[in-house]
Scaffold this active site. Structure first.
Site, mmCIF file in Angstrom:
data_model
loop_
_atom_site.group_PDB
_atom_site.id
_atom_site.type_symbol
_atom_site.label_atom_id
_atom_site.label_comp_id
_atom_site.label_asym_id
_atom_site.label_seq_id
_atom_site.Cartn_x
_atom_site.Cartn_y
_atom_site.Cartn_z
ATOM 1 N N ASN A 135 -11.339 -22.861 -29.847
ATOM 2 C CA ASN A 135 -11.783 -21.529 -30.216
ATOM 3 C C ASN A 135 -13.352 -21.410 -30.255
ATOM 4 O OD1 ASN A 135 -13.134 -20.196 -33.049
ATOM 5 N ND2 ASN A 135 -11.580 -18.758 -32.416
ATOM 6 N N VAL A 177 -9.594 -16.897 -28.556
ATOM 7 C CA VAL A 177 -10.469 -16.024 -29.530
ATOM 8 C C VAL A 177 -9.427 -15.739 -30.732
ATOM 9 C CG1 VAL A 177 -12.135 -14.170 -29.778
ATOM 10 C CG2 VAL A 177 -12.043 -15.560 -27.736
ATOM 11 N N GLU A 178 -10.113 -15.513 -31.888
ATOM 12 C CA GLU A 178 -9.161 -15.087 -32.787
ATOM 13 C C GLU A 178 -8.347 -13.561 -32.728
ATOM 14 O OE1 GLU A 178 -13.328 -14.814 -34.466
ATOM 15 O OE2 GLU A 178 -12.379 -15.878 -33.027
ATOM 16 N N SER A 179 -8.940 -12.865 -31.731
ATOM 17 C CA SER A 179 -8.259 -11.549 -31.492
ATOM 18 C C SER A 179 -7.013 -11.712 -31.030
ATOM 19 C CB SER A 179 -9.142 -10.807 -30.651
ATOM 20 O OG SER A 179 -9.437 -11.439 -29.375
#
Length: 386
Positions: A270, A297-299
């Protein structure tokens, strides 16, 4: 990205003209803004009495507004809000997790109440529960009266597609949680299409969950794929590594080059906003390692080269785009080999602050979820100007 700008504009305009709606409790899992619009519309005294979110770093007006006590500010981890929508939809009492223990979100410290109005008036969103002689954080459910999301296309039956969105985020979870709270579900549409024009497998939110559809009057301004582009096929299309964008040399790229030396082939990684988001992806592409390391990515995006700045959260030529909460399920369960994070302040003991700087309430975003569960945590920052 993911911002229902036409609806947010309309809410602020209505309040300024009529005084209604007012005293809203605004809940958002991520912090979408380009420093001018998006959630900045709610930084108006009287419009919102409480903001429950994870990150306001790209919202200078909102950040200062909360820092000055303009509304109650409750900061919860991004992944816990995203997954809490699903708990609300499923009728569960909340989320039970170890994420947040020992941080400012821990109710024995601040409970996420990051300004004085919140400490004086906000309800408790988090409690400590003991299970098998271990402490767990319990994030309580709450009722959602209105759920707002956006879709690329909506058909005549209200079925919604996000095929042209660079991220899926929380569209289905918001719709389900608001619907099952007996609330109103509103979708901003980029375009309206005929019945049957959206294939069943491409329906992200079924029409039976949607009460109202609002077509964005000015989609090139109010329904952009990201701040930088109205629509760019690169952000929803896979590609070979030979076509990935490259970055010009900079101090940030030098940091990225150093950071990737900690990685091994096959790692799932990440990257956070700021220096990591701007440098790690380009450094991997430059080194020819984009196929050897899985960047996330956290999205909810996998692969490609992540965009930086206010477009952080999308990637050029992703290999996969999954729902926001599903990404955090993977993160919170320990799936990450490594994460690269920025930092606002670091003390001599290694304590890191990213959430409150210079009187501004920034928020932690996904920082707590990710750093407490990744196997390797590497901070990327510059000492320039110190």
């Amino acid at each position: 990205m993911g911002v229902a700008e036409a609806l947010y504009e309309g809410i602020e305009e209505s309040f300024r003209k009529t005084g209604h709606p007012r005293d809203l409790v605004i809940v958002h899992s991520a912090g979408q803004s380009n420093r001018k619009i998006g959630f900045e519309h709610f930084a108006v005294e009287g419009l919102a009495k409480r903001i429950v979110g994870s990150h306001w770093g790209l919202m200078p007006r909102m950040s200062a507004f909360l820092g000055q006590g303009g509304a109650q500010a409750v900061c919860l981890p991004q992944g816990q809000i995203a997954t809490l929508y699903r708990s609300i939809a499923a009728g569960r009492p909340g989320n039970l997790t170890r994420i947040g223990l020992g941080t400012f979100v821990d109710p024995r410290i601040e409970g996420g109440k990051v300004n004085q109005p919140a400490r004086d008036h906000a309800p408790d969103y988090v409690a400590i529960h003991r299970v098998d002689d271990q402490d767990f954080m319990f994030y309580r459910r709450f009722k959602i009266d209105v759920g707002i999301f956006r879709a690329s296309a909506v058909d005549a039956d209200g079925n919604c597609s996000v095929d042209e969105e660079a991220v899926t985020l929380d569209a289905l979870a918001i719709a389900q949680s608001a619907h099952n709270s007996n609330g109103l579900v509103i979708c901003q549409a980029k375009k309206l299409v005929a019945r049957g024009a959206i294939a069943p497998r491409h329906v992200a939110v079924p029409g039976s969950l949607v009460d109202l559809v609002v077509k964005a009057p000015e989609p090139e301004r109010q329904h952009r794929q990201s701040d930088g582009v109205f629509f760019d096929e690169r952000y929803i299309s896979a590609s070979s590594s030979a076509e990935l964008p490259r970055a010009e040399f900079s101090n940030r790229l030098a940091i990225g080059r150093r950071a990737i030396r900690y990685l091994h082939r096959g790692d799932i990684v990440n990257i956070g906003t700021g220096i990591p988001g701007d440098s790690v992806g380009p450094a991997l592409a430059e080194a020819g390692l984009s196929d050897a390391i899985t960047l996330t990515v956290e999205s909810g995006v996998y692969g490609g080269v992540p965009a930086g700045g206010v477009d952080f959260g999308i990637t050029a030529h992703p290999t996969a785009i999954i729902p926001h909460a599903s990404q955090f399920d993977f993160y919170n369960g320990g799936g990450l080999d490594a994460t690269f994070m920025g930092a606002g302040e670091v003390d001599r003991h290694g304590n890191v602050n990213v959430s409150r700087l210079g009187g501004r309430v920034i928020g932690a975003g996904g920082f707590i979820d990710i750093t407490q569960s990744a196997r390797l945590v590497c901070f990327c920052f510059s000492l320039e100007g110190t």
